[in-house]
Every structure is written in structure tokens, then in C-alpha cells.
Enzyme design. Sequence first.
Site, mmCIF file in Angstrom:
data_model
loop_
_atom_site.group_PDB
_atom_site.id
_atom_site.type_symbol
_atom_site.label_atom_id
_atom_site.label_comp_id
_atom_site.label_asym_id
_atom_site.label_seq_id
_atom_site.Cartn_x
_atom_site.Cartn_y
_atom_site.Cartn_z
ATOM 1 N N LYS A 70 -57.917 71.417 21.149
ATOM 2 C CA LYS A 70 -58.060 71.258 22.607
ATOM 3 C C LYS A 70 -57.137 72.160 23.432
ATOM 4 O O LYS A 70 -57.504 72.587 24.523
ATOM 5 C CB LYS A 70 -57.828 69.798 23.008
ATOM 6 C CG LYS A 70 -58.978 68.876 22.688
ATOM 7 C CD LYS A 70 -58.646 67.453 23.113
ATOM 8 C CE LYS A 70 -59.916 66.729 23.508
ATOM 9 N NZ LYS A 70 -59.655 65.376 24.004
ATOM 10 N N ASP A 107 -62.174 64.518 30.191
ATOM 11 C CA ASP A 107 -61.635 63.247 29.696
ATOM 12 C C ASP A 107 -61.202 62.328 30.842
ATOM 13 O O ASP A 107 -61.484 61.128 30.824
ATOM 14 C CB ASP A 107 -60.450 63.484 28.757
ATOM 15 C CG ASP A 107 -60.886 63.903 27.360
ATOM 16 O OD1 ASP A 107 -61.988 63.501 26.938
ATOM 17 O OD2 ASP A 107 -60.121 64.616 26.682
#
Length: 277
Positions: A70, A107
Site C-alpha cells: 500500500k 479506506d
Amino acid sequence: MSMEKIPLAGVIGSPIAHSKSPQLHGHWLKVNGLRGHYIPMDISPNDLETVLRTLPKMGFVGLNVTVPHKEKVMEFADLVTDRATLIGAANTLIFRKDGRIHADNTDGYGFIQNLRENAPKWNPKAGPAAVLGAGGAARAVVASLLDAGVPEILISNRTRVRAEALKNDFGKRLTVVDWVQAGNMLEEAVTVVNTTSLGMIGKPRLRVPLDGLRKDAVVTDLVYAPLKTRLLAEAEEAGCVTVDGLGMLLYQAVPGFERWFGVRPVVDSAARAAALR
């Protein structure tokens, strides 16, 4: 007759076999009658750049990104959204027709959407939030809570220095609480979030005492295996509104699917069931 290319997307990580994303995106492709495929790919960090340069040439329109890639994928992106920059990680890549890689982080969006949909009376401005954990997920949660107008965030992590790092990055609305005192921060909190893996199947228990939970608190756990963690079970018994972690997984997937396949997918009981298959 021109043959349309079939759009491909997928998720990269290592390991990746446990990912629920292929079931979820596969379900959405099917119910929307779309041609397209979504594939899990176990990619080692050494191969990351090669893969990101090659996949667009193979018909890929984008990717979801999970642990451990990520942070690293941002180095190879041509465009990075403000929220991904703030969080320091990207979970969604869009391969644009001009060859550029666009990196985003959905997210925090998924986290807030899950709360708004499943705790409709939740008011972020009503008082402090308590956040357990200070990893990548916590960064997304903290950024989105601040954005939603939470006045103060009490944050506690087993390794205090990681919580201090978040305070340095996100500023004076954060207050760091020692892990041994984590139970005490619940007495003030109207929003309570577990971003750690504690309480997950196969992981140690979350041992933070929960007797300080307020009845008017909204309590959510990012862990969704089990769906009802001890935190959520005890919060329910205390009279709190509880929101399980599966919704965040579903909602964070919506913007990527829409960008890749051109249809905004619906989060409903069928999508939940698909992710849990």
C-alpha cells in the site's frame, strides 16, 4: 466489427489467498451483467514495479492494493489523491488510457460510509472518538474522522511511539493514551473504533477493559472474522449501537469498481453474502 477489450482488474498483495475482494467484485460484475474479470495476484515486493508497468499492457484497468504494497505503490503512481497522500498509502489504482497510474485511498471513505449507513444517528461532532491501534488502517480512520468533524481523537496503541507518530502527522486534535489506560478513554468516547487485528480469528484477544463504554456510543470493529467480535458483543450488551467491519470492506470497494467498470455497484445483503462466501 470492433472487438471491445474485456476490462481486467484485481487485487495485489502477499499473501492474497484470504482476500474477499475477488468474490465481491465477481458478484458485482455478474449482477450488473458486465464483461470483465477480477483476479487475486500474489506479488512479491521485488516484482512490484515490473507488474505495475506490465498489467496495463495486458488489459488491466486498475487494481486494489493490500499488505505489504500500500505504501510502495505510491512511488510508481503518476497522480496521487490528497487523501492517499495524507494517509500515506493507496488501496486503489486506476490505469488511465493515457498510460498514467492514478493512486487513491478509499479506506477512510469506506469506513465513514459504513458508519453512516449502519448507524444512521451517528453524529461525529457529538464528542471524542477513541481509536485503538496506530497502523495503516488507523491512519485512514483518523483522517476520515477528522474530516467528518470529530472534535478530538483519543488514540492508543500497544507501541506508544506509533501513536505519537500519528499525532505528529495529524495534529492537535489527537491525544495519545497509554495502552494500559486504553479502557479509560472509552468513558469519554461517543465513537469507538478498533483498528487492530486483536480479536481476529487466530490472533490474540483484545484485552482492553470495556466496562467504561457509554450507552450512547457507536462502536465499530474493523475485524470482520468473526463478524461479531468480543468488542461488538460487549458493546451491544452495554446498549451501544454497533457496526461490524465487513461494511468497510464493501464500501471501500465501490469507487474502484465504478472507475474500472463504469457502473456504481450497490452494497446490499447479496454483496455481503458474496464477500462472506
